[in-house]
Structures are given as C-alpha cells and as structure tokens.
Design a protein around this motif. Structure first.
Motif, PDB file in Angstrom:
ATOM      1  N   LYS A 193      35.551   4.401  -9.332  1.00 49.46           N
ATOM      2  CA  LYS A 193      36.981   4.139  -9.507  1.00 49.46           C
ATOM      3  C   LYS A 193      37.250   3.546 -10.888  1.00 49.46           C
ATOM      4  O   LYS A 193      38.176   3.959 -11.579  1.00 49.46           O
ATOM      5  N   LEU A 194      36.437   2.572 -11.278  1.00 48.82           N
ATOM      6  CA  LEU A 194      36.604   1.937 -12.588  1.00 48.82           C
ATOM      7  C   LEU A 194      36.409   2.950 -13.712  1.00 48.82           C
ATOM      8  O   LEU A 194      37.210   3.028 -14.648  1.00 48.82           O
ATOM      9  N   THR A 247      39.406   5.632 -13.558  1.00 44.54           N
ATOM     10  CA  THR A 247      40.692   5.140 -14.037  1.00 44.54           C
ATOM     11  C   THR A 247      40.648   4.816 -15.526  1.00 44.54           C
ATOM     12  O   THR A 247      41.649   4.982 -16.223  1.00 44.54           O
ATOM     13  N   THR A 248      39.491   4.401 -16.036  1.00 44.31           N
ATOM     14  CA  THR A 248      39.355   4.138 -17.471  1.00 44.31           C
ATOM     15  C   THR A 248      39.469   5.438 -18.260  1.00 44.31           C
ATOM     16  O   THR A 248      40.223   5.519 -19.240  1.00 44.31           O
ATOM     17  N   SER A 274      38.716   6.154  -5.736  1.00 47.77           N
ATOM     18  CA  SER A 274      37.878   5.310  -4.873  1.00 47.77           C
ATOM     19  C   SER A 274      37.317   6.084  -3.683  1.00 47.77           C
ATOM     20  O   SER A 274      36.372   5.621  -3.046  1.00 47.77           O
TER      21      SER A 274
END
Length: 189
Positions: free
Chosen positions: A157-158, A161-162, A143
């Motif tokens: 961030k999404l 992290t994915t 983030s």
C-alpha cells in the motif's frame, strides 16, 4: 543566449516532458484506470441505492445508558455470523462502528467483508451487509495486495500510493508544461 538557442532549449524541454509523460502514462495506464474507476465508485457509494454501501438502520435508543455492553453485542454479532453466514467464519473483527445517533452498532468482520448492524439497546439484528465499499477502497489504495499476501506491514500500500502520488504529480507538471510550453514559444516568436 540568443533567441534561437532559447527556442531550441524550450523545444528540447518539451520533447523530454512529452516523452516522460507518454512513457509514464503507458507504464501506469492500468493502475490509473483502477484508481479512477474505484475512486469514482467510492465517490458515489452513498448514492448507490445500497449497492455499494448499505444504509445505517435505526435502533431503539440513542442513549448509551440503555445499551447493552459491547461484549454482549459482540457475542450476538458473532452468533449471527455463524448462524446466518458461515459456521466456519473466523470472527476476526476489523473494526466496530458505534452510531449513537442511530442507536446502532456495526461489527465489521475481516473475513469476506461482512458487516452486522445491531440495535445497541436490544442486541437484535438490524441488518447483515456485504461491505462492497470496503473491497473497493482496498483495491483503490492497494491494501488488497497486502491482505492477500498477509504482509501485515502495509508495504505494498505504501509503495503503491507513493508511486501513484508521484506519478500524478509528474503528470500534472508535465501536462501543464505540454499545454503551456507551446503557447509560450508561440508568444515569444
């Protein structure tokens, strides 16, 4: 299917998994390094002697009825930031943490990761802290990139992290197979 064909198929699958494991590992090496180091630091933050996370200081009363209104406490925290840290600070709050059992409230400011701990009853300063663990957490989950580019959506961030979650899953499966596959082939021969 003959045993020889079965063995060839298993060997082929092992080669594919080895290549997938090696290629993904090489491509994501830096990201795995960052995630592992920051994860280690986050795991140790409470045991860092105040280096990564300051202790929570004790206020004078744990009874809310004795506390000043949050608005008054917030004004005190903002004044302390301007007087003690920087008169140019934006004073944008990231969050407020109320520690009733400590009689203390923390105002966490978004700019430069500063935290102000105030006595909930008197509004007096208990501690000024640099929130190093917040910085480490934002690096850990990606983030910090969203903050830097001010995306607001948390897209990086999404995405990060994915990718890292799927990569870890892939490493777990291929790593297990790279360990188990040869044992299985040896046992069958």
């Amino acid at each position: 299917m003959t045993e020889n064909n079965s063995r060839k198929q298993q060997a082929k699958l092992l080669r594919i998994f080895r290549k997938l494991h090696r290629t993904t590992g090489a491509f994501l090496f830096l990201f795995f390094f960052i995630v592992s180091v920051t994860g280690l630091l986050l795991g140790w933050k409470k045991n860092s002697g105040g280096l990564l996370q300051s202790k929570s200081y004790q206020g004078t009363s744990v009874q809310f009825k004795d506390w000043l209104p949050i608005d008054s406490l917030h004004k005190n925290a903002c004044k302390i930031v301007h007087d003690s840290i920087s008169a140019d600070s934006t004073l944008e709050l990231e969050r407020i943490e109320i520690k009733k059992d400590k009689g203390m409230v923390k105002f966490i400011f978004a700019e430069n990761y500063w935290g102000i701990q105030l006595d909930g009853a008197t509004g007096k300063l208990l501690h000024i802290e640099r929130r190093r663990s917040d910085i480490i957490e934002k690096i850990h989950d990606g983030s910090i990139v969203d903050d830097y580019f001010k995306t607001g959506s948390g897209f990086f961030k999404l995405f990060y992290t994915t990718v890292m979650g799927f990569a870890l899953l892939l490493f777990t499966i291929t790593g297990f197979w790279l360990w188990y596959g040869p044992k299985r082939m040896k046992r069958k021969s």
